[in-house]
Design a protein around this motif. Structure first.
Motif, PDB file in Angstrom:
ATOM      1  N   MET A  36     -39.128 104.931  99.568  1.00  0.00           N
ATOM      2  CA  MET A  36     -37.704 105.036  99.852  1.00  0.00           C
ATOM      3  C   MET A  36     -37.065 103.677 100.157  1.00  0.00           C
ATOM      4  SD  MET A  36     -37.476 108.161  99.305  1.00  0.00           S
ATOM      5  CE  MET A  36     -35.724 108.263  99.600  1.00  0.00           C
ATOM      6  N   TRP A  37     -37.882 102.633 100.230  1.00  0.00           N
ATOM      7  CA  TRP A  37     -37.354 101.305 100.543  1.00  0.00           C
ATOM      8  C   TRP A  37     -37.231 100.410  99.314  1.00  0.00           C
ATOM      9  CZ3 TRP A  37     -35.573  99.813 105.299  1.00  0.00           C
ATOM     10  CH2 TRP A  37     -35.889 100.650 106.378  1.00  0.00           C
ATOM     11  N   PRO A  52     -33.399  99.971  98.156  1.00  0.00           N
ATOM     12  CA  PRO A  52     -32.649  99.067  99.037  1.00  0.00           C
ATOM     13  C   PRO A  52     -33.111  97.621  98.957  1.00  0.00           C
ATOM     14  CG  PRO A  52     -33.182 101.102 100.192  1.00  0.00           C
ATOM     15  CD  PRO A  52     -33.930 101.133  98.895  1.00  0.00           C
ATOM     16  N   HIS A  62     -31.485 110.390  94.370  1.00  0.00           N
ATOM     17  CA  HIS A  62     -32.344 109.372  94.979  1.00  0.00           C
ATOM     18  C   HIS A  62     -31.527 108.402  95.820  1.00  0.00           C
ATOM     19  CE1 HIS A  62     -35.853 106.820  95.389  1.00  0.00           C
ATOM     20  NE2 HIS A  62     -35.143 105.775  94.981  1.00  0.00           N
ATOM     21  N   TRP A  63     -30.337 108.054  95.354  1.00  0.00           N
ATOM     22  CA  TRP A  63     -29.450 107.160  96.099  1.00  0.00           C
ATOM     23  C   TRP A  63     -29.098 107.778  97.452  1.00  0.00           C
ATOM     24  CZ3 TRP A  63     -24.279 105.008  93.658  1.00  0.00           C
ATOM     25  CH2 TRP A  63     -23.744 104.051  94.503  1.00  0.00           C
ATOM     26  N   CYS A  69     -31.825 107.511  99.975  1.00  0.00           N
ATOM     27  CA  CYS A  69     -32.103 106.146 100.444  1.00  0.00           C
ATOM     28  C   CYS A  69     -31.016 105.604 101.365  1.00  0.00           C
ATOM     29  CB  CYS A  69     -32.263 105.203  99.245  1.00  0.00           C
ATOM     30  SG  CYS A  69     -33.702 105.528  98.223  1.00  0.00           S
ATOM     31  N   ARG A  70     -30.058 106.432 101.764  1.00  0.00           N
ATOM     32  CA  ARG A  70     -28.930 105.923 102.546  1.00  0.00           C
ATOM     33  C   ARG A  70     -29.369 105.355 103.896  1.00  0.00           C
ATOM     34  NH1 ARG A  70     -24.672 110.786 102.206  1.00  0.00           N
ATOM     35  NH2 ARG A  70     -26.611 111.948 102.462  1.00  0.00           N
ATOM     36  N   GLN A  75     -32.237 103.949 104.663  1.00  0.00           N
ATOM     37  CA  GLN A  75     -32.876 102.658 104.428  1.00  0.00           C
ATOM     38  C   GLN A  75     -31.852 101.590 104.051  1.00  0.00           C
ATOM     39  OE1 GLN A  75     -33.954 105.583 103.333  1.00  0.00           O
ATOM     40  NE2 GLN A  75     -35.938 105.776 104.352  1.00  0.00           N
TER      41      GLN A  75
END
Length: 482
Positions: free
Chosen positions: A211-212, A215, A297-298, A301-302, A304
């Motif tokens: 998940m990182w 970002p 997916h975006w 990831c909020r 992170q």
């Protein structure tokens, strides 16, 4: 971060571990025996932990006489004899060593086999190791567990690592027995369902910051782009036009422009996917259609993205604090003072400039404070202590307020020269003007979405109303919509 009961991690704590967790699933108080196949690092660490928490441990080994450095108090026997000592057997070995189990099919019938193995790469085999084990020993109850815990975590008392243990299996009673053992060891078992989930559980420890990645990649691209952009304006342009060497700006000045720009852009990108999702729901007239994979997916990831943005904001604060001690700044201040003294001339005080400067600083301080608050509330130990409405208020309402303050901080920084042609270099505007594109766009779209005529429709959609349904009841007024 999460508040759990402290596990026993050393022999000194041997007496307290049994007081915190039950040793067995029965009420007789009889000491339960667990068999462990395998005498490697994980098997030894797990056996030691079980001994500390009151279990009787029997190791199964292909070479009992050659097994050394095992926990004191544990018994070492051949596989067949060890299997007869317990009806719970932990397989602490790799998949390629499972073949010998075919010789023990009869003695393993009806027993609980706990598979703790991991693979060397994701989806290495067509089926999971646990499913393969169930095929080898069809009469046993296979349970996948403990593969997300390392030998080091067991040795250190799980204080320095995650305590979550994912458990799956087709037999409910077998799963509950394994989960009781995990709780006794001070771990936190999470039931993941049937053995079909084993493949995902085995892939989990092999993932490297899944998940990182987005970002990190995004922030790296933004940093490189804005660094090159600022270097062209502030280093290359002065050298080409006036032969001025300003390369020293590459160390402090340019990074101190890049970091806040990246932080503000990433903060805006935290809230942009939610706006795009709302627009999609309005366009489709329903909430029952999946979002595109990239948007899904975006949105995942909020958190992170926000934490990476907070890191860049921290760097901006630190770089700003060192400005007064820079040689270039002290030289300019000293030179300006001497020049004014020799010319016997003073610069008049400007109230408007003072207002702009103080407002710029105040907005930055308030924005950074709320930024910190957002980061703190995203920690599991804090988010678990608030309800959903409180968490949503902080992350959404205060989040947008943080974005407004940080955007205003950048706008005021530009001041009167915001759109002045004098700031253009090779027709390139200042970098902070580019930094305002994404946050201003997000705030404008959010303002449109919160307008009553649009917000009412969006609320109805999120409550289940569908525009194109032949027959649906409005979640707000109970009337039928055709």
């Amino acid at each position: 971060m999460l508040a759990y009961e402290e596990p026993c991690s050393t022999p000194v704590m041997e007496k307290t571990c049994t007081d915190v967790f039950p040793l067995t699933t029965n009420s007789s108080g009889k000491q339960e025996t667990v068999c462990i196949f395998g005498t490697g690092d994980f098997g030894k660490s797990l056996g030691l932990k079980m001994l500390q928490c009151g279990y009787s441990v029997v190791f199964g080994s292909r070479n009992p006489q050659g097994s050394s450095l095992l926990p004191r108090g544990a018994e070492v026997l051949p596989y067949s004899e060890a299997a007869s000592k317990s009806d719970i057997i932990v397989l602490a070995m790799h998949r390629e060593h499972y073949d010998f189990l075919t010789e023990l099919v009869d003695s393993l019938n009806g027993k609980v086999l706990v598979d703790v193995s991991n693979n060397r790469k994701i989806n290495q085999y067509p089926e999971s190791n646990a499913e393969y084990l169930a095929q080898l020993v069809p009469g046993a109850h296979v349970v996948k567990a403990f593969n997300t815990i390392s030998a080091w975590a067991l040795q250190s008392g799980t204080l320095d690592a995650s305590r979550q243990v994912f458990v799956c299996g087709n037999d409910g009673k077998a799963k509950h027995r394994v989960m009781d053992i995990a709780r006794t060891l001070g771990l936190n078992p999470l039931d993941q369902g049937s053995l079909l989930a084993a493949n995902e559980i085995e892939n989990y420890p092999l993932q490297l910051f899944p998940m990182w990645r987005f970002p990190f990649y995004l922030s790296s691209v933004l940093c490189v782009f804005f660094f090159v952009y600022c270097a062209i304006r502030e280093v290359i342009y002065p050298y080409v036009n006036g032969k001025m060497d300003t390369t020293f700006r590459l160390a402090i000045s340019i990074p101190n422009r890049v970091f806040p720009i990246t932080a503000l852009t990433l903060l805006a990108l935290v809230y942009l996917p939610g706006i795009l999702a709302a627009i999609l729901q309005l366009y489709r007239g329903t909430k029952y259609h999946r979002f595109p994979n990239w948007l899904d997916h975006w949105m995942l990831c909020r958190k992170q993205l926000g934490l990476v943005a907070l890191g860049f904001a921290f760097l901006h604060v630190i770089y700003t604090l060192v400005i007064p001690i820079r040689y270039y700044v002290r030289w300019r201040l000293r030179n300006s003072t001497i020049t004014q003294a020799l010319a016997n001339k003073d610069i008049p005080f400007s109230t408007s400039t003072a207002w702009l400067n103080d407002s710029y600083l105040a907005l930055g301080i308030l924005g950074f404070f709320l930024f910190l608050l957002l980061g703190i509330t995203s920690l599991p130990s804090v988010s678990n202590a608030v309800n959903w409405r409180e968490f949503r208020f902080v992350q959404s309402k205060l989040g947008y307020l943080t974005l407004v303050l940080c955007t205003a901080h950048t706008l005021v920084y530009g001041g009167k020269k915001f759109l002045s042609p004098a700031v253009l270099r090779w027709n390139l505007p200042s970098a902070y003007i580019l930094a305002l594109i994404v946050p201003c766009s997000v705030l404008v779209m959010k303002f449109i979405l919160v307008m009553p005529c649009i917000d009412k429709t969006l609320t109805r959609i999120r409550q289940g109303w569908e525009r194109n349904a032949k027959y649906s009841k409005s979640a707000l007024n109970g009337k039928s919509d055709i």
